[in-house]
Design a protein around this motif. Structure first.
Motif, short mmCIF file in Angstrom:
data_model
loop_
_atom_site.label_atom_id
_atom_site.label_comp_id
_atom_site.label_asym_id
_atom_site.label_seq_id
_atom_site.Cartn_x
_atom_site.Cartn_y
_atom_site.Cartn_z
N UNK A 328 0.85 -1.19 0.00
CA UNK A 328 0.00 0.00 0.00
C UNK A 328 0.88 1.24 0.00
N UNK A 329 0.31 2.36 0.43
CA UNK A 329 1.04 3.61 0.59
C UNK A 329 0.77 4.18 1.98
N UNK A 330 1.71 4.95 2.48
CA UNK A 330 1.55 5.69 3.72
C UNK A 330 1.21 4.78 4.90
N UNK A 331 2.12 3.89 5.23
CA UNK A 331 1.90 2.96 6.33
C UNK A 331 1.71 3.69 7.66
N UNK A 332 2.43 4.78 7.87
CA UNK A 332 2.28 5.53 9.12
C UNK A 332 0.87 6.07 9.26
N UNK A 333 0.32 6.61 8.17
CA UNK A 333 -1.04 7.14 8.22
C UNK A 333 -2.08 6.05 8.39
N UNK A 334 -1.89 4.92 7.69
CA UNK A 334 -2.82 3.80 7.81
C UNK A 334 -2.85 3.29 9.25
N UNK A 335 -1.68 3.10 9.84
CA UNK A 335 -1.62 2.59 11.22
C UNK A 335 -2.30 3.55 12.19
N UNK A 336 -2.05 4.85 12.02
CA UNK A 336 -2.65 5.84 12.90
C UNK A 336 -4.18 5.82 12.78
N UNK A 337 -4.67 5.68 11.55
CA UNK A 337 -6.12 5.65 11.35
C UNK A 337 -6.74 4.39 11.93
N UNK A 338 -6.07 3.27 11.79
CA UNK A 338 -6.57 2.04 12.40
C UNK A 338 -6.66 2.17 13.91
N UNK A 339 -5.66 2.81 14.50
CA UNK A 339 -5.67 3.03 15.94
C UNK A 339 -6.84 3.92 16.35
N UNK A 361 9.79 -10.89 17.95
CA UNK A 361 10.39 -12.21 18.17
C UNK A 361 11.20 -12.66 16.97
N UNK A 362 10.68 -12.49 15.77
CA UNK A 362 11.33 -13.03 14.58
C UNK A 362 12.40 -12.10 14.01
N UNK A 363 12.20 -10.77 14.15
CA UNK A 363 13.14 -9.83 13.55
C UNK A 363 13.88 -8.99 14.57
N UNK A 364 13.43 -9.03 15.82
CA UNK A 364 14.08 -8.21 16.83
C UNK A 364 13.84 -6.73 16.64
N UNK A 365 12.72 -6.35 16.03
CA UNK A 365 12.42 -4.96 15.74
C UNK A 365 11.13 -4.53 16.42
N UNK A 366 11.10 -3.26 16.83
CA UNK A 366 9.85 -2.66 17.29
C UNK A 366 9.13 -2.14 16.06
N UNK A 367 8.10 -2.85 15.64
CA UNK A 367 7.43 -2.54 14.38
C UNK A 367 6.90 -1.11 14.36
N UNK A 368 6.37 -0.67 15.50
CA UNK A 368 5.77 0.65 15.55
C UNK A 368 6.80 1.76 15.33
N UNK A 369 7.85 1.78 16.13
CA UNK A 369 8.79 2.91 16.12
C UNK A 369 9.91 2.77 15.09
N UNK A 370 10.27 1.55 14.75
CA UNK A 370 11.44 1.35 13.89
C UNK A 370 11.09 1.08 12.43
N UNK A 371 9.81 0.84 12.15
CA UNK A 371 9.39 0.61 10.77
C UNK A 371 8.23 1.55 10.40
N UNK A 372 7.13 1.41 11.10
CA UNK A 372 5.89 2.06 10.67
C UNK A 372 6.01 3.58 10.63
N UNK A 373 6.59 4.17 11.67
CA UNK A 373 6.52 5.61 11.86
C UNK A 373 7.13 6.44 10.74
N UNK A 374 8.05 5.86 9.92
CA UNK A 374 8.72 6.67 8.92
C UNK A 374 8.33 6.36 7.48
N UNK A 375 7.30 5.55 7.29
CA UNK A 375 6.93 5.16 5.93
C UNK A 375 5.68 5.92 5.48
N UNK A 376 5.85 6.83 4.53
CA UNK A 376 4.70 7.57 4.02
C UNK A 376 4.58 7.48 2.49
N UNK A 377 5.29 6.53 1.89
CA UNK A 377 5.20 6.30 0.45
C UNK A 377 4.85 4.86 0.16
#
Length: 559
Positions: A328-339, A361-377
């Motif tokens: 999709x596009x704008x993962x940060x916006x999608x996540x915020x709207x779902x919340x 557990x599988x990647x050792x990443x905080x999905x919210x802060x380390x992936x989702x928050x900076x994706x807007x394309x």
């Protein structure tokens, strides 16, 4: 069978009949042109006149089951007919458990094009002193009212012969028959029936439920058919449909909580943001399209979703054998709207927690802060086997910082970002060097956690170098997968992205890891056995619908 268990089973079976009949039929036709692709002769359940506006749940099959069964026999290869007969028989026996009637002889001759089941109330007698006892109603449309009356008369004659004390009552011109031990079983199971004109045969678990149904039909302001939000939801859905489900989310949540099938949020006393859910089921050449509309109680905030008439360009980097894919596009916006829209729903809370825990557990990443928050394309995320693949448009504002942040996280965990050549592509590999255990012949061992590389406007990450090389070379892409392409073609356009699941590969691990999905999968099991893949998209709602949330689900069936 306990009374509570019986009624729970009846609810599950009603929903199973709705979707399983459709699923089995399309599976048998194997993609051939079908007259039923144009939908039923009726577009909405007429039995909604019997159902109160506040009913927790109503589900309707808008085509006669015997039509599906008869056609399936014609088109089924000889070697598969015994299997088909067995599946239809199982459906019929499950639906009619305890009634001691035969569908082909006792019901099919008079049954019309609609079967509707409803949970009409959470407490049918409105007496809290004896506990809350839900009311259940089944409405069978009648193609022949006289045959329906004769079948009902035979049914009650058989019950009287076994000792059931019958009660006959006329209520507002409608004849009711009921008995406290009408259904077969170890405990008393009440049943009440009535024939409403020449249109419907009604059955309920209490005569009070039938009286209320008759009141609803004769006083239009009381029934669901006259509900403004219900009608608006119907109009927003695809018009060609063979089944329909409606739920009042406040009352349905209370009912599921009582049955132990759900739980309320302990952190919030807020009621549901959405008033009702309406879902229609239609056939297409690939399988079944479930089109869903949620009506909010108040206008929703302006959507941050991006409308698109094309799939995310990042999907081409995911492997063809991906068992899970999101683009999709704008993962940060999608996540915020779902919340914002679903944050108070326990089901969403549990799903979100499980998702965050899985990635941690599988990647050792905080999905919210380390992936989702900076994706807007444009972005795409997928899983193939044990490997994860992630592609993101590196032209977006925060992309450079996000990529550097992931390299920094790898360094903090003992992995060294190392630039290497991978089949002609310059990539950054996350490696960890260790010495071998042999003292005389010292060896250096390298452990590779994954890495990332650039391809045009996209940065592609993968947890293995093999997957990264495949993605960068454009080999075996998900966009060439026939199942993915077929499922995606059936989804409405434009939409706001697509979620794809290879159900055959994902079903067991998903339901084991996320128990909330078991609640959804259990009543749909007869259908899900035939499902190859599931694709989900959120169609763009009309611009003047500020309180409407749409979702379309394509169930791609195995041929």
């Amino acid at each position: 069978m306990k009374l509570r268990t019986f009624y729970l089973a009846l609810t599950a079976v009603a929903l199973s009949l709705l979707v399983s009949g459709l699923g089995l039929f399309v599976w048998l036709w194997n993609g051939s042109p079908l007259r039923l692709l144009n939908g039923s002769r009726i577009s909405e359940p007429a039995a909604a006149v019997f159902v109160p506006k506040q009913a927790p749940l109503m589900t309707s099959l808008l085509v006669a089951p015997q039509r599906l069964q008869a056609l399936s026999q014609v088109v089924t290869p000889t070697r598969q007919r015994s299997q088909v007969d067995q599946e239809w028989q199982q459906l019929q026996e499950a639906l009619l458990t305890g009634f001691k009637v035969d569908f082909a002889n006792d019901i099919a001759p008079w049954l019309g094009d609609e079967v509707t089941f409803a949970v009409t109330s959470l407490d049918r007698d409105r007496d809290s002193s004896n506990g809350r006892q839900p009311g259940y109603l089944v409405a069978f449309s009648t193609a022949d009212g006289e045959l329906a009356r004769q079948a009902l008369q035979r049914f009650w004659q058989d019950r009287a012969a076994t000792g059931t004390q019958l009660v006959f009552e006329t209520y507002k011109g409608v004849k009711l028959i009921y008995g406290d031990s009408a259904l077969v079983g170890r405990r008393v199971k009440p049943l009440a029936t009535a024939v409403f004109g020449d249109r419907f045969l009604l059955a309920a678990n209490d005569p009070k439920v039938l009286r209320e149904a008759i009141n609803n039909a004769q006083v239009p302001d009381l029934n669901l058919q006259q509900s403004e939000s219900y009608q608006r939801a119907l109009q927003s859905l695809q018009p060609r449909r063979l089944g329909l489900l409606y739920a009042d989310l406040d009352n349905l949540g209370d009912w599921l909580n009582e049955k132990g099938l759900s739980r309320k949020s302990e952190e919030s006393d807020r009621r549901n943001q959405f008033q009702g859910l309406t879902l229609s089921l239609a056939l297409n050449k690939a399988g079944i399209l479930a089109d869903t509309a949620l009506i909010a109680k108040e206008p929703l905030p302006s959507s941050t979703f991006t409308k698109s008439d094309r799939p995310s360009a990042a999907l081409r980097y995911l492997p063809a054998d991906s068992r899970f894919a999101l683009g999709s596009q704008n993962l940060a916006g999608v996540w915020q709207e779902l919340q914002q829209r679903f944050g108070d729903y326990p089901a969403w809370q549990e799903l979100q927690q499980q998702l965050l825990a899985t990635v941690q557990q599988q990647l050792g990443l905080n999905l919210q802060t380390e992936i989702i928050d900076w994706i807007d394309g444009d972005y795409a995320l997928g899983q193939s086997g044990d490997d994860w693949i992630f592609a993101v448009d590196r032209r977006q504002t925060a992309a450079s910082n996000g990529i550097e942040q992931l390299d920094a996280i790898a360094s903090d965990r003992g992995y060294t970002p190392t630039n290497i050549d991978l089949d002609g592509h310059e990539i950054t590999a996350w490696t960890q060097l260790r010495t071998g255990s042999k003292r005389r012949n010292l060896q250096i061992q390298a452990t590779v956690r994954g890495g990332h590389g650039r391809d045009g406007d996209f940065e592609v990450f993968a947890t293995s170098l093999d997957r990264l090389a495949t993605a960068l070379e454009g080999r075996d892409s998900l966009t060439t997968n026939p199942d993915f392409r077929q499922a995606q073609r059936q989804l409405p356009q434009p939409n706001q992205g697509v979620l794809y699941l290879d159900w055959q590969a994902s079903a067991l691990p998903l339901t084991q890891r996320w128990p909330v999905l078991q609640l959804i999968a259990l009543p749909l099991q007869p259908l899900l056995e035939h499902v190859q893949a599931i694709a989900i998209a959120s169609p763009t709602p009309p611009e003047d619908s500020t309180d409407l949330q749409r979702l379309s689900i394509e169930l791609l069936l195995r041929s």
